[in-house]
Design a protein around this motif. Sequence first.
Motif, PDB file in Angstrom:
ATOM      1  N   MET A 212       0.818  -1.204   0.000  1.00 28.06           N
ATOM      2  CA  MET A 212       0.000   0.000   0.000  1.00 28.06           C
ATOM      3  C   MET A 212       0.858   1.262   0.000  1.00 28.06           C
ATOM      4  N   ASP A 213       1.950   1.222   0.716  1.00 30.00           N
ATOM      5  CA  ASP A 213       2.802   2.414   0.849  1.00 30.00           C
ATOM      6  C   ASP A 213       3.496   2.788  -0.459  1.00 30.00           C
ATOM      7  N   ILE A 214       3.889   1.783  -1.252  1.00 33.72           N
ATOM      8  CA  ILE A 214       4.579   2.089  -2.507  1.00 33.72           C
ATOM      9  C   ILE A 214       3.603   2.434  -3.619  1.00 33.72           C
ATOM     10  N   ASN A 215       2.326   2.271  -3.361  1.00 28.87           N
ATOM     11  CA  ASN A 215       1.304   2.654  -4.329  1.00 28.87           C
ATOM     12  C   ASN A 215       1.028   4.145  -4.169  1.00 28.87           C
ATOM     13  N   PRO A 216       1.388   4.982  -5.133  1.00 31.62           N
ATOM     14  CA  PRO A 216       1.205   6.433  -4.981  1.00 31.62           C
ATOM     15  C   PRO A 216      -0.248   6.842  -4.822  1.00 31.62           C
ATOM     16  N   LEU A 217      -1.175   6.028  -5.319  1.00 33.71           N
ATOM     17  CA  LEU A 217      -2.588   6.362  -5.180  1.00 33.71           C
ATOM     18  C   LEU A 217      -3.033   6.341  -3.723  1.00 33.71           C
ATOM     19  N   THR A 218      -2.376   5.541  -2.910  1.00 38.66           N
ATOM     20  CA  THR A 218      -2.749   5.441  -1.500  1.00 38.66           C
ATOM     21  C   THR A 218      -2.689   6.801  -0.824  1.00 38.66           C
ATOM     22  N   PHE A 219      -1.605   7.526  -1.065  1.00 43.72           N
ATOM     23  CA  PHE A 219      -1.453   8.844  -0.446  1.00 43.72           C
ATOM     24  C   PHE A 219      -2.575   9.780  -0.868  1.00 43.72           C
ATOM     25  N   TYR A 220      -2.850   9.848  -2.169  1.00 44.22           N
ATOM     26  CA  TYR A 220      -3.834  10.814  -2.658  1.00 44.22           C
ATOM     27  C   TYR A 220      -5.253  10.460  -2.218  1.00 44.22           C
ATOM     28  N   ILE A 221      -5.611   9.199  -2.278  1.00 45.21           N
ATOM     29  CA  ILE A 221      -6.956   8.798  -1.857  1.00 45.21           C
ATOM     30  C   ILE A 221      -7.156   9.069  -0.369  1.00 45.21           C
ATOM     31  N   GLU A 222      -6.194   8.650   0.450  1.00 45.66           N
ATOM     32  CA  GLU A 222      -6.314   8.827   1.897  1.00 45.66           C
ATOM     33  C   GLU A 222      -6.351  10.304   2.281  1.00 45.66           C
ATOM     34  N   ASN A 223      -5.545  11.118   1.624  1.00 48.18           N
ATOM     35  CA  ASN A 223      -5.472  12.525   2.017  1.00 48.18           C
ATOM     36  C   ASN A 223      -6.580  13.369   1.419  1.00 48.18           C
ATOM     37  N   TYR A 224      -7.106  12.999   0.278  1.00 46.11           N
ATOM     38  CA  TYR A 224      -8.305  13.684  -0.213  1.00 46.11           C
ATOM     39  C   TYR A 224      -9.469  13.410   0.733  1.00 46.11           C
ATOM     40  N   ARG A 225      -9.539  12.198   1.272  1.00 47.20           N
ATOM     41  CA  ARG A 225     -10.584  11.889   2.262  1.00 47.20           C
ATOM     42  C   ARG A 225     -10.414  12.750   3.517  1.00 47.20           C
ATOM     43  N   LYS A 226      -9.174  12.894   3.957  1.00 51.86           N
ATOM     44  CA  LYS A 226      -8.920  13.716   5.143  1.00 51.86           C
ATOM     45  C   LYS A 226      -9.343  15.166   4.909  1.00 51.86           C
ATOM     46  N   VAL A 227      -8.933  15.702   3.769  1.00 50.06           N
ATOM     47  CA  VAL A 227      -9.145  17.112   3.478  1.00 50.06           C
ATOM     48  C   VAL A 227     -10.617  17.435   3.197  1.00 50.06           C
ATOM     49  N   LEU A 228     -11.282  16.572   2.435  1.00 44.90           N
ATOM     50  CA  LEU A 228     -12.640  16.872   1.979  1.00 44.90           C
ATOM     51  C   LEU A 228     -13.736  16.333   2.891  1.00 44.90           C
ATOM     52  N   VAL A 229     -13.495  15.225   3.562  1.00 47.07           N
ATOM     53  CA  VAL A 229     -14.571  14.564   4.312  1.00 47.07           C
ATOM     54  C   VAL A 229     -14.318  14.540   5.823  1.00 47.07           C
ATOM     55  N   LEU A 230     -13.107  14.180   6.217  1.00 50.03           N
ATOM     56  CA  LEU A 230     -12.827  13.967   7.640  1.00 50.03           C
ATOM     57  C   LEU A 230     -12.360  15.217   8.370  1.00 50.03           C
ATOM     58  N   ASN A 231     -12.164  16.313   7.630  1.00 53.47           N
ATOM     59  CA  ASN A 231     -11.714  17.577   8.233  1.00 53.47           C
ATOM     60  C   ASN A 231     -10.396  17.417   8.993  1.00 53.47           C
ATOM     61  N   GLU A 232      -9.452  16.693   8.365  1.00 50.49           N
ATOM     62  CA  GLU A 232      -8.138  16.492   8.953  1.00 50.49           C
ATOM     63  C   GLU A 232      -7.063  17.001   7.992  1.00 50.49           C
ATOM     64  N   PHE A 233      -5.943  17.413   8.543  1.00 47.60           N
ATOM     65  CA  PHE A 233      -4.828  17.862   7.718  1.00 47.60           C
ATOM     66  C   PHE A 233      -3.898  16.690   7.432  1.00 47.60           C
ATOM     67  N   PRO A 234      -3.273  16.690   6.248  1.00 48.45           N
ATOM     68  CA  PRO A 234      -2.327  15.610   5.915  1.00 48.45           C
ATOM     69  C   PRO A 234      -1.153  15.579   6.877  1.00 48.45           C
ATOM     70  N   ASP A 235      -0.584  14.392   7.044  1.00 45.36           N
ATOM     71  CA  ASP A 235       0.621  14.258   7.845  1.00 45.36           C
ATOM     72  C   ASP A 235       1.778  14.965   7.135  1.00 45.36           C
ATOM     73  N   PRO A 236       2.483  15.878   7.801  1.00 42.80           N
ATOM     74  CA  PRO A 236       3.542  16.669   7.141  1.00 42.80           C
ATOM     75  C   PRO A 236       4.641  15.821   6.511  1.00 42.80           C
ATOM     76  N   THR A 237       5.031  14.740   7.177  1.00 39.67           N
ATOM     77  CA  THR A 237       6.114  13.904   6.656  1.00 39.67           C
ATOM     78  C   THR A 237       5.708  13.208   5.365  1.00 39.67           C
ATOM     79  N   SER A 238       4.552  12.538   5.383  1.00 38.47           N
ATOM     80  CA  SER A 238       4.086  11.847   4.176  1.00 38.47           C
ATOM     81  C   SER A 238       3.774  12.841   3.067  1.00 38.47           C
ATOM     82  N   PHE A 239       3.316  14.038   3.442  1.00 34.87           N
ATOM     83  CA  PHE A 239       3.020  15.070   2.453  1.00 34.87           C
ATOM     84  C   PHE A 239       4.298  15.520   1.744  1.00 34.87           C
ATOM     85  N   ALA A 240       5.368  15.712   2.525  1.00 35.07           N
ATOM     86  CA  ALA A 240       6.647  16.131   1.951  1.00 35.07           C
ATOM     87  C   ALA A 240       7.211  15.062   1.028  1.00 35.07           C
TER      88      ALA A 240
END
Length: 268
Positions: A212-240
Amino acid sequence: MQRFLKPFSSAWGFRRLIYSMAEREVLGRYKGSWLGLFWSLVTPILLLVVYMFVFGFIFKARWPQSNGVDEGFASLLFCGIIVYLMFSEILGRSPRLIVDNVNYVKRVVFPVDVLGWVAIGNSLFHFFISTVVLLAFVLFSGKGVGLSILMFPVLTLMFVLFLAGISWLVSALGVYIRDVTYVVGFLTTALTFLSPVFYPKSIVPEKFALVMDINPLTFYIENYRKVLVLNEFPDPTSFAIAAVVALGTFFLGYGFFQRVRRGFADVL
């Protein structure tokens, strides 16, 4: 420095051409239909209704959360699907992007690299429409939208740069290796289930976490959910890390495309 700015300056210089071609693609998709461009709004609404009915009322599905709170299966699922659909559309089109536009390749003065931007512009339009539908549903359901929405433009810019690099890389390979079309077809199908589209990353067994970690889609799907639905900010390390990967893919794809584009006309 000028070398790194070249792909951006090229896109800006041909922005009117890119906009015109992308607009023609969008309108051409609905040409001859009764509702026309209105289908771009109707389709995501119908999909969201179907997901709500099937998963919410028939399967009575709930999104696994560490705090036991149901965050809305339909909105989380729909968010993952629209991100995946944009990725799969770009990846699916890329192998034949140059092959299907031989008339442009034969023109010496035509900037062939803009074809990737055109494809992204077309997909981005439908992505934004689907996102508006998603946000409207989130607001209607009473969950509200938080300050995390401010990260949406930054996240989308990263996603676009990543997709542009993938498009240039795959479209260039598709000219010389026609089998790329079949490989991409398999990958788009496999990534439907190997990406956290229908489930969160948190429920994946630890021994498969690396996949899952080496799949680049994992980051975008999980963080779009955080930003748009869960009202959470992305993790700074994974974002960088994702930003570095997006920029690296962008420049790698563009550099490879420019290096091999001289032989396109001869092969085609």
